[in-house]
Scaffold this active site. Structure first.
Site, PDB file in Angstrom:
ATOM      1  N   VAL A   1       0.840  -1.199   0.000  1.00 53.51           N
ATOM      2  CA  VAL A   1       0.000   0.000   0.000  1.00 53.51           C
ATOM      3  C   VAL A   1       0.878   1.252   0.000  1.00 53.51           C
ATOM      4  CG1 VAL A   1      -1.786   1.294   1.234  1.00 53.51           C
ATOM      5  CG2 VAL A   1      -1.933  -1.194   1.096  1.00 53.51           C
ATOM      6  N   CYS A   2       1.937   1.256   0.793  1.00 46.28           N
ATOM      7  CA  CYS A   2       2.827   2.426   0.847  1.00 46.28           C
ATOM      8  C   CYS A   2       3.492   2.667  -0.505  1.00 46.28           C
ATOM      9  CB  CYS A   2       3.895   2.245   1.921  1.00 46.28           C
ATOM     10  SG  CYS A   2       3.242   2.202   3.595  1.00 46.28           S
ATOM     11  N   ALA A   3       4.016   1.622  -1.112  1.00 46.08           N
ATOM     12  CA  ALA A   3       4.660   1.773  -2.417  1.00 46.08           C
ATOM     13  C   ALA A   3       3.652   2.279  -3.444  1.00 46.08           C
ATOM     14  CB  ALA A   3       5.279   0.453  -2.864  1.00 46.08           C
TER      15      ALA A   3
ATOM     16  N   LEU B   1       2.930   6.130  -2.610  1.00 42.47           N
ATOM     17  CA  LEU B   1       4.068   6.983  -2.932  1.00 42.47           C
ATOM     18  C   LEU B   1       4.351   6.981  -4.430  1.00 42.47           C
ATOM     19  CD1 LEU B   1       6.363   6.235   0.129  1.00 42.47           C
ATOM     20  CD2 LEU B   1       4.793   8.139  -0.212  1.00 42.47           C
TER      21      LEU B   1
END
Length: 181
Positions: free
Chosen positions: A74-76, A79
């Site tokens: 989710v973070c990748a 971002l």
């Protein structure tokens, strides 16, 4: 818009509050200070990350994005979406800053792997100090929740959203919040 009541966290700072200042190292080891983006500030080193020294005295709005951990799906994805829309978030009026509790070394490799060319700031030590100041540090998990704060040139929070760890944020909301400034 702000969700509160996440387990193991204090309430996030509110819209209308002064954004807590911080001084964090980016993924290249350079110090980035929120105060460097405020209007009226002078004498900043032009070598600072994010181009703070190149801006005029009017300052910049800041989109401050907290995320739990580098190298997670989710973070990748979040971002990467910011990377793909970078001109909306890094320009003469706005600076994007992304913060996690990962070390600067982890963030350097993550940025290189994902092609992220905006500052990734390390809230590693004292662990989570900045995340705590914004009221989004999850004490049980040892990381920041998915909090985003749009901060105006004077250092006031004008919009925010805080999501639980597994819940991605809507990038279009950031764009609308910036347009309203």
């Amino acid at each position: 818009m702000t969700e509160t009541g996440q387990a193991g966290t204090a309430a996030p700072i509110a819209v209308g509050d002064r954004a807590p200042d911080f001084s964090l190292k980016d993924n290249h080891g350079r110090t980035v200070r929120l105060a460097d983006f405020r209007g009226g500030a002078a004498g900043h080193d032009s070598g600072e990350a994010g181009g703070a020294g190149d801006r005029d005295l009017d300052g910049k709005n800041v989109v401050l994005v907290f995320y739990p951990f580098a190298f997670t799906g989710v973070c990748a994805g979040e971002l990467g979406a910011l990377r793909d829309a970078l001109p909306a978030f890094v320009n003469d009026d706005t600076q994007l800053l992304a913060v996690s509790t990962d070390s600067i070394h982890t963030l350097r490799i993550f940025a290189e792997q994902e092609g992220l060319e905006y500052p990734l700031l390390s809230d590693f030590w004292p662990h989570g100090q900045t995340s705590r100041a914004y009221g989004i540090f999850d004490e049980d998990k040892g990381c920041a929740l998915r909090g985003t704060f749009v901060i105006d040139r004077t250092g006031i929070v004008r919009w925010s959203v805080v999501n639980a760890l597994p819940d991605a944020r809507d990038l279009d909301q950031y764009v609308k919040a910036l347009a309203a400034l």
